[in-house]
Write a protein that holds these residues in place. Structure first.
Motif, PDB file in Angstrom:
ATOM      1  N   THR A 145     -13.918   1.471  -9.094  1.00  0.00           N
ATOM      2  CA  THR A 145     -13.899   0.568  -7.878  1.00  0.00           C
ATOM      3  C   THR A 145     -13.329  -0.878  -8.266  1.00  0.00           C
ATOM      4  O   THR A 145     -13.000  -1.639  -7.373  1.00  0.00           O
ATOM      5  CB  THR A 145     -15.339   0.295  -7.314  1.00  0.00           C
TER       6      THR A 145
ATOM      7  N   LYS B  90     -25.029  -6.652  -6.079  1.00  0.00           N
ATOM      8  CA  LYS B  90     -24.466  -7.769  -5.419  1.00  0.00           C
ATOM      9  C   LYS B  90     -25.316  -8.191  -4.093  1.00  0.00           C
ATOM     10  O   LYS B  90     -25.704  -9.312  -3.770  1.00  0.00           O
ATOM     11  CB  LYS B  90     -23.143  -7.801  -5.115  1.00  0.00           C
TER      12      LYS B  90
ATOM     13  N   ASP C 139     -16.214  -9.072   0.822  1.00  0.00           N
ATOM     14  CA  ASP C 139     -16.141  -9.503  -0.588  1.00  0.00           C
ATOM     15  C   ASP C 139     -16.494 -11.157  -0.436  1.00  0.00           C
ATOM     16  O   ASP C 139     -15.580 -11.815   0.306  1.00  0.00           O
ATOM     17  CB  ASP C 139     -14.488  -9.288  -0.675  1.00  0.00           C
TER      18      ASP C 139
ATOM     19  N   ALA D  70     -18.850  -5.693  -1.885  1.00  0.00           N
ATOM     20  CA  ALA D  70     -20.114  -4.879  -1.952  1.00  0.00           C
ATOM     21  C   ALA D  70     -20.135  -3.856  -0.730  1.00  0.00           C
ATOM     22  O   ALA D  70     -19.962  -4.411   0.326  1.00  0.00           O
ATOM     23  CB  ALA D  70     -21.511  -5.363  -1.980  1.00  0.00           C
TER      24      ALA D  70
ATOM     25  N   SER E 281     -15.333  -3.234  -8.958  1.00  0.00           N
ATOM     26  CA  SER E 281     -16.188  -4.138  -8.306  1.00  0.00           C
ATOM     27  C   SER E 281     -16.775  -5.197  -9.429  1.00  0.00           C
ATOM     28  O   SER E 281     -17.159  -6.341  -9.071  1.00  0.00           O
ATOM     29  CB  SER E 281     -17.513  -3.298  -7.968  1.00  0.00           C
TER      30      SER E 281
ATOM     31  N   ASP F  70     -22.594  -2.686  -6.403  1.00  0.00           N
ATOM     32  CA  ASP F  70     -22.236  -3.354  -5.210  1.00  0.00           C
ATOM     33  C   ASP F  70     -23.904  -3.420  -4.734  1.00  0.00           C
ATOM     34  O   ASP F  70     -24.010  -4.533  -4.157  1.00  0.00           O
ATOM     35  CB  ASP F  70     -21.829  -2.177  -4.256  1.00  0.00           C
TER      36      ASP F  70
ATOM     37  N   GLY G 274     -17.790  -2.936   3.669  1.00  0.00           N
ATOM     38  CA  GLY G 274     -17.855  -3.787   2.676  1.00  0.00           C
ATOM     39  C   GLY G 274     -17.330  -5.191   2.844  1.00  0.00           C
ATOM     40  O   GLY G 274     -16.520  -5.401   4.054  1.00  0.00           O
TER      41      GLY G 274
END
Ligand code: NZQ
Ligand code: ZN
Length: 389
Positions: A145, A106, A167, A153, A147, A103, A165
């Protein structure tokens, strides 16, 4: 099925040996200077650091190390990473770790190229990413997660006491190397925490409209049965490769958007846990394990059909002689019993959270999700948190 558009831009390499086999080739598209980002040092203990740095050296990359990404990564850490990436002219980021590292990377990939303040423009509220973040590749070291195959993130703004978070599909890693053998060094509590996070992602998607039969929920039911089976096996024998590799792919499947297609989605429990994390820095999966039974006891009456399916199809509970309400509640109690069976925490006290004023602050600041069976109020959230004490 409801309407949807599906895209997933991450090329995923799964299985034993995938880093050795593919990383060198993947680095060809990563320019000359690569930021090697990782967490608190587990990769230096389990040999992954040596393996990857040797591949980077073979590929003749200039490596800019960015270590010490903490669990529940902060916006300050993102800004530190972006400043370093700009200063060193980084062309691409290689993140090695769990959700926290992925995360953070990102957000760094966005913050490095964006002129403004990414918190204000992309995390405080949803934004439009009309630029190309730095290319990112990830090597996953803990299942949980998911991810690695989304643009999500979750970042903590410590100054504002907000953990949230977003996306953004443009933040999907270009590639994800997913070798379950790397997860074998994860401490057992963290392995269970990640495992419960997987189950939570599936439940938070499943317990939302539509309630009529649909493909996304069919896949979700199969995945939940798998996570329960594999978590039981991994809890008994953490070195069980079959269980650990299944958990790894279940983790990815839960969050690669496939089971979300056509679904409204709830994620109210995640909203509560994120704010608990903002105020207490608690462990994500353990926080979810405490909150879920209390949240579902609070809302199951408003979603009897789906909670009934959960009881029958996921936990194998016989509906004979039970009212719809009794059946639905039996499913919630089966979940609570499973959490106890795994030895996960069941109270906030076990997470070290005893301050009532924290609960009020969490309730007052937590997002109220639109997809919940019962539209939550701040009083509902506070009542749920108090039921977890
Ligand atoms: O930092 P190191 O030393 O690497 O140690 C980590 C950390 O202490 C350790 N670990 C990871 N792989 C290991 C290992 N230890 C030994 N061997 C290995 N192979 O595990 C600890 C936890 O790592 P972390 O990345 O913090 O855990 P997790 O993957 O659960 O990520 C949690 C973060 O992700 C967010 C959470 O809110 C939290 O901030 N989430 C991200 C999501 C997404 N992007 O889609 C969705 C989730 O719902 C979640 O909110
Ligand atoms: Zn989660």
């Amino acid at each position: 099925m409801n309407n949807f558009i599906f895209e997933n831009a991450t090329k995923t390499y799964f299985g034993k040996g995938c880093v050795k086999e593919y990383l060198g080739c993947l680095l060809k598209d990563c320019g000359t200077t690569v930021m090697l980002a990782y967490g608190g040092g587990s990769i230096k203990k389990n040999g992954l650091y040596e393996e990857v740095t040797a591949i980077l050296a073979d590929a003749e990359k200039i490596v800019v190390e960015f270590p010490s990404i903490m669990s529940n990564p902060t916006y300050a850490k993102v800004q530190e990473g972006a400043a370093l990436a700009r200063e060193k002219g980084v062309d691409a980021i290689l993140g090695i770790g769990g959700g926290s590292v992925m995360d953070c990377c990102k957000a760094i990939s966005m913050a490095t190229v964006y002129q403004g303040d990414i918190w204000n423009d992309f995390w405080a509220r949803p934004g439009v990413v009309d630029f190309t973040p730095l290319p990112l590749g990830v090597i996953v070291t803990v299942a949980g997660t998911g991810s690695e195959m989304n643009g999500g993130a979750v970042i903590t703004n410590e100054a504002l006491k907000v953990k949230t978070g977003r996306d953004y599909p443009k933040c999907n890693p270009r590639f994800a190397l997913v070798d379950p053998t790397y997860t074998l060094s994860v401490p057992k509590t963290q392995m269970l925490s990640g495992g419960f996070d997987i189950l939570s992602h599936i439940m938070e998607t499943y317990f939302s409209a539509p309630d009529e039969e649909n493909v996304s929920d069919d896949i979700a039911e199969a995945l939940m049965r798998g996570v329960i089976r594999d978590l039981r096996a991994a809890a008994k024998d953490p070195l069980d490769y079959t269980a650990r590799s299944n958990l790894m792919w279940e983790s990815t499947m839960a969050e690669n958007r496939i089971i979300k297609l056509g679904k409204k989605m709830d994620f109210q429990c995640h909203q509560m846990e994120h704010q608990l994390g903002a105020f207490t820095d608690c462990n994500h999966g353990l926080g979810l394990a405490v909150l879920h039974p209390a949240y579902y006891r609070h809302i199951y009456k408003y979603g009897l059909v789906k909670f009934g399916h959960f009881a029958q199809r996921v936990w194998g509970i016989d509906p004979a002689g039970k009212s719809a309400e009794e059946l639905a509640l039996a499913g919630v109690e089966a979940l609570a019993a499973f959490i106890k069976e795994l030895g996960l925490p069941t109270t906030l006290r076990e997470l070290g959270i005893t301050d009532q004023s924290v609960l009020k602050a969490v309730a007052d600041s937590c997002n109220l999700a639109p997809g919940s069976y019962k539209k939550m109020t701040r009083e509902d959230v506070l009542a749920i948190l108090q039921a977890c004490c």
